[in-house]
Write an enzyme that holds these catalytic residues in place. Sequence first.
Site, PDB file in Angstrom:
ATOM      1  N   VAL A  72     -88.043   6.296  52.678  1.00 59.64           N
ATOM      2  CA  VAL A  72     -88.253   5.475  53.871  1.00 59.64           C
ATOM      3  C   VAL A  72     -88.089   6.380  55.088  1.00 59.64           C
ATOM      4  O   VAL A  72     -87.037   7.017  55.263  1.00 59.64           O
ATOM      5  CB  VAL A  72     -87.246   4.305  53.931  1.00 59.64           C
ATOM      6  N   HIS A 129     -88.399  15.953  59.160  1.00 56.33           N
ATOM      7  CA  HIS A 129     -88.798  14.532  59.225  1.00 56.33           C
ATOM      8  C   HIS A 129     -87.834  13.747  58.335  1.00 56.33           C
ATOM      9  O   HIS A 129     -88.016  13.667  57.117  1.00 56.33           O
ATOM     10  CB  HIS A 129     -90.252  14.387  58.753  1.00 56.33           C
ATOM     11  N   LEU A 130     -86.816  13.192  58.979  1.00 57.14           N
ATOM     12  CA  LEU A 130     -85.753  12.506  58.225  1.00 57.14           C
ATOM     13  C   LEU A 130     -86.316  11.381  57.373  1.00 57.14           C
ATOM     14  O   LEU A 130     -87.211  10.662  57.801  1.00 57.14           O
ATOM     15  CB  LEU A 130     -84.728  11.910  59.188  1.00 57.14           C
ATOM     16  N   HIS A 131     -85.746  11.228  56.196  1.00 56.61           N
ATOM     17  CA  HIS A 131     -86.181  10.139  55.306  1.00 56.61           C
ATOM     18  C   HIS A 131     -85.048   9.740  54.378  1.00 56.61           C
ATOM     19  O   HIS A 131     -84.326  10.577  53.874  1.00 56.61           O
ATOM     20  CB  HIS A 131     -87.413  10.571  54.502  1.00 56.61           C
ATOM     21  N   PHE A 132     -84.916   8.439  54.202  1.00 60.38           N
ATOM     22  CA  PHE A 132     -83.929   7.909  53.264  1.00 60.38           C
ATOM     23  C   PHE A 132     -84.517   7.939  51.859  1.00 60.38           C
ATOM     24  O   PHE A 132     -85.712   7.715  51.676  1.00 60.38           O
ATOM     25  CB  PHE A 132     -83.581   6.456  53.605  1.00 60.38           C
TER      26      PHE A 132
END
Length: 173
Positions: A72, A129-132
């Site tokens: 996400v 690009h941060l993502h969970f």
Amino acid sequence: MSGTRDSMSRLWAPWRIPYLRKITRKEPPGGCFFCDYAAAPKKDRKSLVVLRGRTSFVVMNRFPYTGGHLLVAPLAHKGELDLFSPAERTESFDQLVRMQKVLQKVMRPQGFNLGLNIGRAAGAGVPGHLHFHLLPRWNGDTNFMTTVAQVKVIPQALEELHAELQKALRTVR
Ligand SMILES: [Zn+2]
């Protein structure tokens, strides 16, 4: 040393090897697959994008640790949590909650891992690009995934699961 290779196979999901090779090379300029996917909604099926919001979206990990491994991320290229706008914070969390329910319905896992890797040292494959990460888990799934770790079966499994997740999204809010 004969056991080294076998123990590595157990520790590292073998289908992730091409991915791991890729991320240890230098990132090409502008080479962010999250941004590529975010900019091309018409390719969502091919990109395995499951859900698209106004500020955040959900994509299946092409090199999953377990089946149903989701990512996400904000649509915008942001590498720090404090750069997330209030809308991005709210929407990405709402998507995590919703996708957990979808995974529960479709895959019936016994648990979940939810995580965020910040920085290359923490294991981030795309640190800019941060993502969970949201992973469904089953008792003994490590052994199971090693057993089914045939790289060839993964692409088809991913496409089928993508369709199932999208179908479940119609009824899970
Ligand atoms: Zn990006």
